[in-house]
Motif scaffolding. Structure first.
Motif, PDB file in Angstrom:
ATOM      1  N   ASP A  93      48.051  12.055 -22.398  1.00 41.30           N
ATOM      2  CA  ASP A  93      48.004  10.733 -23.007  1.00 41.30           C
ATOM      3  C   ASP A  93      47.918   9.718 -21.869  1.00 41.30           C
ATOM      4  N   MET A  95      48.081   6.476 -21.454  1.00 44.38           N
ATOM      5  CA  MET A  95      49.013   5.354 -21.351  1.00 44.38           C
ATOM      6  C   MET A  95      50.399   5.776 -20.881  1.00 44.38           C
ATOM      7  N   THR A  96      50.806   7.000 -21.170  1.00 42.23           N
ATOM      8  CA  THR A  96      52.157   7.440 -20.788  1.00 42.23           C
ATOM      9  C   THR A  96      52.142   8.434 -19.642  1.00 42.23           C
ATOM     10  N   ALA A  97      50.978   8.902 -19.247  1.00 43.04           N
ATOM     11  CA  ALA A  97      50.896   9.960 -18.240  1.00 43.04           C
ATOM     12  C   ALA A  97      51.292   9.471 -16.855  1.00 43.04           C
ATOM     13  N   GLU A  98      51.891  10.377 -16.103  1.00 42.89           N
ATOM     14  CA  GLU A  98      52.185  10.150 -14.691  1.00 42.89           C
ATOM     15  C   GLU A  98      51.575  11.293 -13.897  1.00 42.89           C
ATOM     16  N   ALA A 125      45.360   4.006 -17.758  1.00 45.91           N
ATOM     17  CA  ALA A 125      46.423   4.910 -17.306  1.00 45.91           C
ATOM     18  C   ALA A 125      47.178   4.268 -16.152  1.00 45.91           C
ATOM     19  N   ASN A 127      50.104   4.391 -14.917  1.00 46.36           N
ATOM     20  CA  ASN A 127      51.073   5.132 -14.115  1.00 46.36           C
ATOM     21  C   ASN A 127      50.438   6.242 -13.279  1.00 46.36           C
TER      22      ASN A 127
END
Length: 311
Positions: A93, A95-98, A125, A127
């Motif tokens: 995902d 938007m939440t991925a690191e 993205a 992060n």
């Protein structure tokens, strides 16, 4: 039945073996892995006993690998990459991925693609960390040693476990000061041959594709100026009689500041994206590769993209 010494070999020891091979010394491998040199020595000693071979022998101030070590490193690297490929998360995902992605390329690709790519990446993205390396001619080695995740450039990287996607093609143009006589009229091969040339060498490691095409016509150029990259090329040309032969898409960015003329011979510059099995199924890396392809299509919409796996 597996011998006991061999059965006790773990992935960490295998990782250390590959690191020693790539770094060229025990101490450099220890620094690279952030472990003590004694840990490196212990792991190599265990491997020596397990495989009945010295693996590395001292030659003057350096170590040299044995034939068995060379084969073992090749097999170990493949095993480690396959294990990493299985372990990486496939769901993603933006938007939440690191995570981090390391991209290796040269000025041509950085200048044309990265500004739009970075803007889109930051929005989608925020992060995800992007690291950009200079590839010069070292792209395959960077992929092999897991220094880079993606390599972009006009290179040919062949071998098992490598994947390729053609993302765009270019060709050469010549740029020069607007007052250069060569900026007027057709730039014939004879006029080009007699010009004062600039060669871009990527720190002395690269010869542009057009040199080989000229040699096939018995034309050997002696550049009057060599530069390590395309950076600041405009400043070097302005007010001089120098001519630089560079990718057309790059030449077009100079607008009216420099005059551009078609290179007398059409030579395709195919820019490919390469990666390895290690990141092939990673959700993050698959998404980043597609984002690069989408950005390229926006910048160079006339391109047909294809993906190829080498085995």
């Amino acid at each position: 039945m597996i011998p006991e010494e061999l059965a006790l070999i773990d992935l960490r020891s295998m990782q250390i073996l590959v690191a020693v091979n790539d770094a060229g010394s025990f101490s450099a491998a220890a620094i690279q892995l952030d472990i003590s040199q004694s840990t490196v020595s212990y792991a190599i000693d265990r491997l020596r006993r397990a495989f009945g071979d010295p693996l590395y022998v001292r030659q003057g101030n350096r170590i040299a690998e044995t034939d068995k070590c060379r084969n073992l490193v090749s097999q170990t690297r493949e095993t480690l990459n396959r294990m990493l490929a299985i372990a990486v998360p496939q769901e993603f995902d933006p938007m939440t991925a690191e995570g981090a992605v390391t991209l290796s390329c040269n000025h041509h690709e950085r200048f044309l693609l990265l500004p739009a790519f970075i803007r889109t990446l930051r929005e989608a993205a925020p992060n995800v960390v992007l690291n950009v390396l200079e590839s010069a001619v070292n792209g395959k080695q960077q992929l092999k040693e897991n220094v880079a995740d993606i390599v972009l450039g006009p290179v040919r990287i062949l071998g098992e476990g490598y994947f390729r996607r053609r993302i765009f093609s270019d060709h050469y143009s010549c740029v020069m000061d607007a007052d250069n006589p060569l900026a007027k009229g057709d730039l014939t091969l004879q006029r080009f041959q007699n010009a004062a040339h600039i060669a871009i060498t990527h720190n002395g490691q690269w010869q542009a594709l057009y040199f080989a095409a000229l040699r096939e016509r018995n034309i050997v150029l002696t550049p009057q100026l060599t530069l390590p990259s395309h950076d600041s090329l405009e400043l070097m040309i302005a007010g001089t009689d120098l001519v630089a032969t560079i990718p057309n898409r790059l030449a077009s960015t100079y607008g009216g500041r420099l005059a551009a003329r078609p290179f007398p011979i059409h030579i395709a510059i195919d820019i490919d994206m390469y990666w390895t099995e290690r990141t092939h199924k990673s959700g993050l890396h698959r998404w980043v590769r597609q984002l690069l392809a989408d950005v390229t299509h926006a910048v160079a919409p006339d391109q047909t993209q294809e993906e190829v796996a080498f085995s």
